[in-house]
Design an enzyme around this catalytic site. Structure first.
Site, PDB file in Angstrom:
ATOM      1  CG  ASP A  15      -0.844  -0.421  11.160  1.00 31.25           C
ATOM      2  OD1 ASP A  15      -1.411   0.406  10.427  1.00 31.25           O
ATOM      3  OD2 ASP A  15      -1.138  -0.590  12.367  1.00 31.25           O
ATOM      4  CD  GLU A 115      -1.775  -0.651   6.521  1.00 29.08           C
ATOM      5  OE1 GLU A 115      -2.056  -1.630   5.819  1.00 29.08           O
ATOM      6  OE2 GLU A 115      -2.570  -0.117   7.320  1.00 29.08           O
TER       7      GLU A 115
END
Length: 416
Positions: A15, A115
């Site tokens: 992320d 992500e």
């Protein structure tokens, strides 16, 4: 729980920290982790949403990604920049290219623009343990792009993501194996994990389920009876079990329908709405034609302005599948005229074409030339593909109520 029969892979969930804000900070030659910076959808509108806030801005003033532009404090140290969606997508693709230095493309699964999952099975002899691989990737992203990331490591995609959300965002890198579930997951509240929103949280809380440990130890049959398949999935997630694939072409999924919607920048009157609906029908049908699909069910969703609230969502099926813009528009206007309350201002419109069929030979009609209507759509699509999305438009798109021209300047609803 005996985990021996369940797949055990080496999965990383990566992320990018405050991705949009970090990209903008790097463009300004500023440290993304130290600068106070807010990415605003449209700085010309005080009510525009803050799409991203840098970690320092979050820490010092509590600004989040649901704050509004007018809520930003009057601090000269805060950098306010408009969103540039094309830049974020470009950066995301570059990061995916970097990850291919570690694993083949079929082992990389983008979850969103900021992500991604990557499966690193069998790479120990090249790069070391999965924790060492995570450290190398984290350093490479920082060195190559100036962006800090958090990485969760798990035995499956769920564990990698949940440990990233719960622990890695504070620690930088965190790991959760099957054996760690009781220690690292169970003490946390149920809403901490992927897939439990506000409504599900309230329902589970009323059953006395507050933590993931309580969810894991609840009677599975009762959960299945109360929530069906979703109850069973939540139960197994609480035990850290996830059977979703970690290799393959994750992008190819069967298309269920084509939809297009817009949150309008102002309240639209009854007279304005037909122009907006026509532009949405044009885009929906263009996408269907591109996929060589047509549909039998047309859905129209209307939300009224905040002052009145409410709206409606209705659909109608037709005998002959279509991807002709004016066919879909006619049905949408029938639905609008039937269910609209006649007075409320409109703020959100959505059009969907479902119940799809493969494109067939056009059925002849004694009263209209459907072949010509069908061909016109494909000719317009070809012109747009060659010369740009606004190279040929209906006259209605040039009115103040038209939305196509303004939307052509945006990606994901925000300026490119």
């Amino acid at each position: 729980m005996d985990y021996s029969s369940y797949p055990c892979n080496d999965v990383l969930c990566i992320d990018m920290r405050s991705f949009y804000a970090s990209v903008e900070a790097v463009k300004l030659n500023l440290d993304p982790m130290k600068v106070m910076l807010a990415v605003v959808g449209d700085p010309n509108r005080s009510g525009s949403i803050v799409l991203a806030a840098s970690p320092e801005l979050k820490r010092r003033y509590g600004i989040s990604n649901v704050s509004r532009f007018f809520e930003l404090p009057d601090d000269p140290e805060i950098h306010i920049v408009p969103a540039h969606m094309a830049d974020y997508i470009h950066m995301s693709l570059q990061i995916t290219d970097l990850l291919q230095q570690y694993a083949p493309l079929e082992a990389i699964h983008p979850y969103s623009v900021d992500e991604v999952w990557i499966t690193v099975n069998g790479l120990q002899h090249l790069f070391g343990t999965r924790e060492e691989i995570a450290k190398k990737i984290k350093a490479d992203i920082l060195d190559s792009f100036g962006i800090t990331c958090s990485i969760g490591i798990g035995d499956n995609k769920f564990l990698a993501k949940v440990v990233m959300d719960l622990h890695a965002k504070k620690q930088g890198i965190a790991e959760c194996t099957y054996e760690d579930v009781e220690e690292k997951l169970w003490p946390h509240p149920i809403e901490s994990i992927w897939g439990i929103g506000g409504r599900m949280k309230r329902n589970l809380n009323r059953m006395g389920i507050i933590t993931l440990g309580q969810l894991a130890n609840y009677n599975l049959d009762h959960l299945k009876k109360r929530f069906g398949v979703m109850g069973e999935q939540l139960y197994w997630h609480a035990w850290g079990i996830d059977l979703s694939p970690v290799f393959g072409d994750f992008s190819k999924q069967e298309q269920k329908g084509f939809g297009h919607g817009i949150s309008l920048l102002r309240d639209y009157t009854k007279e304005d709405i037909p122009y907006c609906i026509l532009d949405l029908c044009e885009e929906v049908c263009r996408r269907a034609r591109t996929a060589n699909k047509s549909g039998r069910t047309i859905h129209l969703g209307i939300s009224y302005s905040k002052e009145t609230g409410g709206g409606f969502s209705r659909s109608q099926s037709i005998d002959l599948p279509t991807n002709i813009t004016l066919d879909v528009y006619d049905i949408c206007m029938q639905l609008f005229n039937k269910f609209y309350d006649g007075k409320s201002m409109v703020r959100h419109v959505y059009v969907t074409l479902t119940n799809l069929r493969d494109k067939q030979e056009t059925q002849l009609d004694l009263f209209e030339d459907r072949t010509k209507k069908n061909d016109i759509g494909y000719v317009m699509d070809a012109i747009r593909d060659k010369y740009g999305s606004t190279s040929i438009l209906r006259a209605s798109s040039y009115t103040q109520a038209g939305i196509t021209i303004e939307r052509s300047k945006k990606i994901g609803g925000h300026y490119a």
